[in-house]
Every structure is written in C-alpha cells, then in structure tokens.
Design an enzyme around this catalytic site. Sequence first.
Site, PDB file in Angstrom:
ATOM      1  CG  PHE A   6      -1.843   1.237   1.194  1.00 54.44           C
ATOM      2  CD1 PHE A   6      -3.088   1.158   0.586  1.00 54.44           C
ATOM      3  CD2 PHE A   6      -1.448   2.462   1.723  1.00 54.44           C
ATOM      4  CE1 PHE A   6      -3.920   2.280   0.530  1.00 54.44           C
ATOM      5  CE2 PHE A   6      -2.280   3.581   1.674  1.00 54.44           C
ATOM      6  CZ  PHE A   6      -3.513   3.481   1.068  1.00 54.44           C
ATOM      7  CG  ASP A  30       5.632   3.946   1.664  1.00 52.80           C
ATOM      8  OD1 ASP A  30       5.598   4.576   2.742  1.00 52.80           O
ATOM      9  OD2 ASP A  30       4.644   3.853   0.907  1.00 52.80           O
ATOM     10  CE  LYS A  79      -0.411   5.693   7.615  1.00 48.95           C
ATOM     11  NZ  LYS A  79      -1.765   5.568   8.140  1.00 48.95           N
ATOM     12  CB  THR A 108       0.209  26.150  -3.765  1.00 51.08           C
ATOM     13  OG1 THR A 108      -0.264  26.302  -5.101  1.00 51.08           O
ATOM     14  CG2 THR A 108      -0.047  27.458  -3.010  1.00 51.08           C
TER      15      THR A 108
END
Lengths: 484, 484
Positions: B203, B312, B343, B367
């Site tokens: 994931f 990851d 997280k 931005t």
Amino acid sequence: MLSTFSKLGVRPLAAGARCLTSLSEPSAPHLVTSSIPGPRSLQLKKELQDIQNADAVQLFVDYEKSIGNYLVDADGNTFLDCYTQISSLPLGYNHPAMIQAVTSPKNISTFVNRPALGILPPENHVERLRHSLLSVAPAGLSEVQTMACGSCSNENAFKAVFIKYMADQRNGRAPSPEELESCRYNKSPGSPNLSILSFDGSFHGRTFGCLSTTHSKPIHKLDIPSFDWPIAKYPRYKFPLEQNVAENAAEDKKCLAHVEELIEEWSKKGSPVAGLIVEPIQGEGGDNRASDEFFRALKDLTERKGVIFICDEVQTGCGPTGKWWAHEYWGMSTPPDIVCFSKKMLTGGYYYKTEVRPKEAYRIFNTWVGDPTKLLLLEEVIKVVKRENLLKNIQESGAAMLNGMLELSKKYPAMSNVRGRGTFCAADMATPGDRDKLVKQLHLQGVHCGGSGEKSLRLRTALTFQKKHADLFLERLETVLKTF
Amino acid sequence: MLSTFSKLGVRPLAAGARCLTSLSEPSAPHLVTSSIPGPRSLQLKKELQDIQNADAVQLFVDYEKSIGNYLVDADGNTFLDCYTQISSLPLGYNHPAMIQAVTSPKNISTFVNRPALGILPPENHVERLRHSLLSVAPAGLSEVQTMACGSCSNENAFKAVFIKYMADQRNGRAPSPEELESCRYNKSPGSPNLSILSFDGSFHGRTFGCLSTTHSKPIHKLDIPSFDWPIAKYPRYKFPLEQNVAENAAEDKKCLAHVEELIEEWSKKGSPVAGLIVEPIQGEGGDNRASDEFFRALKDLTERKGVIFICDEVQTGCGPTGKWWAHEYWGMSTPPDIVCFSKKMLTGGYYYKTEVRPKEAYRIFNTWVGDPTKLLLLEEVIKVVKRENLLKNIQESGAAMLNGMLELSKKYPAMSNVRGRGTFCAADMATPGDRDKLVKQLHLQGVHCGGSGEKSLRLRTALTFQKKHADLFLERLETVLKTF
C-alpha cells in the site's frame, strides 16, 4: 495575549470593528536593502541549498512582521503583496480574526490532535462543515469531500468520476470476481481504460493523475510518464474583446467542436471520456479566459454526452474574482457536477452533486482526508468576508485595478491584453523576458507580483486589497512601464 | 492558559518532567453506553450522511477529553487506543508538549500565515528543518523535501526518480525542443514510458501514481485507470519463522528472482523500471514482513540494475518499530536512495540522496509543499522522544506485547502468526469474519484496534504506550479470545 498582538502590529478585534481598516498596515512599500533579495535572504537561501534545491526561493519572509497586504522579508523590506502566497492567503497577513482563532483556548485541542477524519471525526465536525464549507457551497451542490491540497482534490474528483462511470455501466450489478481480482494488478476490467478530458494551457496540479490534465509549461511535465487522455483546444481570444465579438464567438465554436470530436475519438479507441476538467480562468497557463457563453455551451455538451463536468476553482475560488466562485458569472441553469477548491479556501476538497457520491465506504479515503485546523480557519475567513462585505470590496478594487491597467496599456503599448475579473487580473508583455523584467522591476519598486503563462503578469491579491492598494500598485506599475 | 490545561486533564509541563508518567490518564478503559457506537455518535453519523458518504465513520470523538493513550468518544466512552488515528499520533492525545507548542505566543504567526514554502519560506525555515526533519534523517541521507501527505510524498518521490532517470539518459544534454513540446501533450519523448516496480500486497497511497503501486485491497483500486507497471511477489513466510528458516530463505530467493525478471521484462517491452518502492512491513496489506536479508539483497539488486530504491516508511517511520526508521533493522551498508514519510511524522515528505536532487527549480513543487505548523509540532515530538527515551519505551512495551500475544496464541489457537517489531504488531485470525469480530469485541472491551490485510489484527500505538498499557491490552484480548 495583548502583548503578542501589539508585537504583531495588530490591534485586538473590537466587536463589530471593520478589520479591513483596523489593520496597522504601512501606508506604502518600503525597501531598506539596495538589492532584492537582500543579504539575509541570500544567506538563508545558501543554507537551504545544502538541504534541497532552493532555486525557486524568492525571499525569506518575516511572517511575524508581515501585516495585511504587506509582506516583510527577512531583511526588513516591506512589499505590497499582489501575489499572496500564490493566491492562497484570503485575508492577508496576521489578520486579527485569524489570530483570535489560533489563540482561542477552545481551539487548542483541534490544533494538537489531528484526526483520521474519515473514521474518527471530532464531535463538532458536522457543525463545522456546515459553518465553513457548506455555508459557501456552489448553488445546487450540497455535498462536500475534504482533502489536504489542490492536487489531492483533483485526483480524488477524478476517482469519484471513474467510480460513478463504472457504477453506471454496472447498473446495479455487483463487481465481478474478475473485476475485483484484476484491479489489484492494474489490469482491466477492474482497472478500466477511461479518460479525463482537459484543455490545452490548463493547470490542474502536479501528481500523476492531475499532471495528465496539466498542459501549461514543460517544467511541470518533462520526464514524467502520463496517461494518454484527450486534450482539447481552449479558446484564445483577440483583444480587445468588444472589438472582436464575431471572431471570438467563432473561436468558441471551434473549441466546442474539438471537445465533441475528442469525446467521439476516445470512445472509439476504447478509452471513453468519463469526465472533463476546466478552469474558469487558466490561472497558471496565462490567465486565459473563455467566455460565459463558451462555458454554458460546454456544460450542455457534457450533459448531452454523459460526461461529468469538473470545474477546477482551486485558484479562482473564494472570492478573488468578486464572486465566491468564478463559475457564478456563467449564468448556468445547472451547476457544474463537481467543483474543486484549495488555496484561499485553506483546505482542499471538492463539492459534488449527489449522483457522484460513491455508494461504498473507503472509496474516497486516506489517513487524514483534510485537516480540521484548516476548516476552523476557513470558518473565520467566511465570517470576515461576509461581515466586511469583502466580495464587494474586491469588485470595487478590482474595477479600479482593471481600469487603471487598461489606461496604462493605452499609454504604454509594452503592456497589452489587460484582462481580469475582480482583482484576478493579468496583462501581457511582448516577450517572456519583458515579463520577467517587469516582475523584477516591480519588486524593486516594493510590489510583489507573479507571472502567468509565457509572458503575462499575474495579480492575485488578498480579499482585503482595497482601492488604495490598487492605486499604489498602478502608480508603481507606471513607474516601471516608463522604462520599457 | 492554566485553566485550559486543567480542563484537558493535563498538568503543565515542569522543566525536566517525564511526560510519559505525568499524564493524567485514566487507569483503564471505561464504557458508559450499552452499545458501541453510542447514541450521540450514531446521531452525528446520520447528520454527516447528508453531507458525504460517512459509512467509514467508527466514532465521533471528544478530542478535548481524550488524553494520552485513551480516546474518549462523543458519548463519553473511554477506549485504550491501540490504533492512534491510523498510526498517525506520535505522542497520544493532548500531550503537554504539543499544547505548549500550540499555545506558545512565538508560534502564533506560523499557525496564522501558511506560506508558499517553495518560494517564500519563513526566516526560521532552515533552522526548523535542521531541528526537526534533519535531526532524525536516516543515516546517509542529508537532503529532504517536504510535502503535505503520504500520497503526495510518494507521488513526488516517483517524479524525482523519473527526472533523475532521464537526466542520466541525457547525460548533460539539454532537453530537446521535441521533448519540451511533446511532454505538454502527454506524449513521448517528453513524457517517457517508464515504470516503478512495486510488490504484491503493498500500500503506497491512493492518488493515481501511488495507486498504480498499491496492491492490497480491491476497494482502493476498483474502477480506477492505472499505469501498467510491474508487480513483484513479496515474500510470504511460514510461521513460526525459527522453525522454517530454509523454506523462508528459499521464498526470499524466489521473490528476488522475480524482481530481476520483471526488470528485464519491462525493459524489453520499452518501459524501463526507473525505481522500486517497498514497505519494510506491509502495514495495510496484512502486516507482511520480509527478512532483513531479503532487503539487503534487494538493495544490492537495485544497485546492480541501476534502479532507485524507495523505502516507504509512511507507516513504519517515527519510532513504532522501536527504531526511528524500520529500515535501520536491515543492517545495510548503504542507505535506501529515498525514504518517504508521513503519519506520525505529522508532515509528509521524503529524504533522498544528493544524486536524486533535480537540477532545475520548480521540478518538485506545488503551492504549499508542506506546512510549517507540522514541522513545528514535529520538532516538539522529536524533543520528547529523545528526552523521554521513547524508542526504548517502545522496545520494552513492544516486547511485552509481542511475548504476551505469542503466549495467548499458544493458549488460543484461534489467533496465529503473531508478529511485530516494537508495538507495530499483528496476528492472524482464521477468517476475515473472525478478525472483524475480534476487532468489534475488543471495542466492546474498551480497546480500539484496526485490521490489516484480509484477516489480521493491526496494532499501532502511540510512542508513549507503556508496558502497563500492553498488559491491559493483553488482558482484554484474552477475554475476547476466550469467546472464539
């Protein structure tokens, strides 16, 4: 807290006070270093270069000293800010209402405890959504999904479009075992070949889905794999508009026909167009604006073709055009199917019509799905905008800015094609080099602006930008235009 | 502010106080409604259903009353939280250090004025990066890019990989006019056909780039178009590990060979693998863990093949395994090329080796590129973790949790395959239904947990989770296991 307020140069907000005028703003820009950026910004930039590519950094900023429409840099230079953090600062710097929201004891736990909003929302979440996002929802759209930023908003809007498209295809049938299994491995039928139509010159963000619909500058796109999705022509008008009515109407027709052709073409090649995304004004691609008639016809076309219409108001939303949503100018009989927002709205997200709601939980989801601290601040922004009638303010200061720029463009032909709605204004220079020079010279005059597209000046003010600020901007602009 | 602290049940932080023990936590969970969710949560959920699909909502939460490792819901039920907002709350609820950071006058302007960080960083940005992200940078990685969330972090890491790959291909040559023009229209050579290799069961997020590397559950993927990128087998071990050493080593080899085959295959079909992304533990796909040997060999393989190795650590980073980064367990001679986080780190982003830095400005940009308020909070988290030795705490409470679960699995065969590092623990139930029942029954025992993969229990505690909390969890777990 009073001492902090004073330190920030802000008077505490008295009940009913008009914040717009109560800010202790300087009366004009003021530069204290002989070159811009000054030595402190240059030193800090050098240090940041050790950590990441810092070449895009323009100035280091003293956010404590910045106030209202004035940005103060790390060297003590004070600029009139006509760019406001790439159009993402609705009330300017250190607005008293924002300070009150941040320092209010009742809000502490919101800033301290970021929730997984999709599974464990705070007790006041429904109320907060009603008082913030829903209180300014586009007419006809009563549902909203929060997200963290503009790119995530568009990415998830695309996902909602595809989910809706396939739900329609299934017509009530449950997903087949083959669909469920194949999607895990990126294969059809579970991962279908569908597309989003976008327009040449558009900017919809920089993640892989969004980037496949972004077509403004190579720097955004070079080297990045992309979906093969259709790209339609966006109207390019002749200025002044009122002298080229027939020609520009023909341009609209040509572009609409191109959209229709592409929908047919992509359907034939097995990648049906499920949705279409468009900006009311192409805010990064050169401040290109299509006519209200074009958008009405485009909406009709999508309805006829069963294509979901996504209006990307990330840059135009939250008042800078003088209406809360730029698409309100179009005079449509039905709203866009989806309206995406971020920037001045402080939170990302999108409104959508009920038909676009996914039926299953966890389809549109991530750990945070937004940030309640941004909703809290947005609620205050909306209160201030309503209380102080800031949309009317932007209509007025925008008219002053636009008319002033039109006058200047007559006097100084180096600047042309002046255009805008509210203070969401732009003008063209003859070349990219001239535009860059203009932005730089304005900087040296104490005015902070941006560029748009290849050779346009981009203005993005706060909603508290008044006629007096517009006058000041125009005065400095004229000083610079004289040198061209 | 003292009154607010007391109201929150938190004593103000005395100098040198050990927060871990100074929190006024309840001594145990306490439920006051006869069913969970209680009537107030149910009513609010019904109201939220008018605004969006709220089916994923578990509880509405009273974040003011929640404290330390205890979550208090809108009905006044108090749960021991072993899931902590999908693993995103490093110090539990209303930690005094977080409250101090949020209420400190010197931080007001950071919360009020969100900058466009890539062009106008605050004066203290370099210092803040040094005291926050860089102070816990993985060994060997000295550069860092901030982002807003986990998906954006991975998306931009992929972009950095592709940019680096093409820079190497050009070998100093400037992009050709054809590349610059074609990329704007999603065509090669400007938009090249390149791929990221990922693993089955992984994931990595839910935006279009990330989702093409996510392969855990159909609910994430169904109906969403995807890139055709290679998917390798992730080791699936036999438990208990110490009794199946040879078999599991063979599994490692098989999976490594598969990676190599796919790199060859995708190169032949004209979509070279530029990067590979992998989780140290597949935290959503079933808490599947590959061996340290597997990861070392995988890293060697990527070096040999010229493939960039992305680790990851969105879920594993920031201490829950007992080390700051889970990949520290691998004992690698060279670090991963890129390490992504979000997280518990409160801000998204990724560390990278200098070779991966894009040479041009504005290549990795948006931005906001993150949010300084999250860096400010992270700086406090890091201080607390170091001062209170919370990694050691997690090693100890994790050992208690893991050993306790192992004992229980011997006593109650309904639970098997107990595994974990630190408090990042999991165990399997016989069926998905049993797992769902277990999570629900634990809820009724006042313990909040999650699911992972098809049939695993997922535990994700705060770093302040102590042995006494583990004992409490184990006691409630045993009560529930008795009913199976």
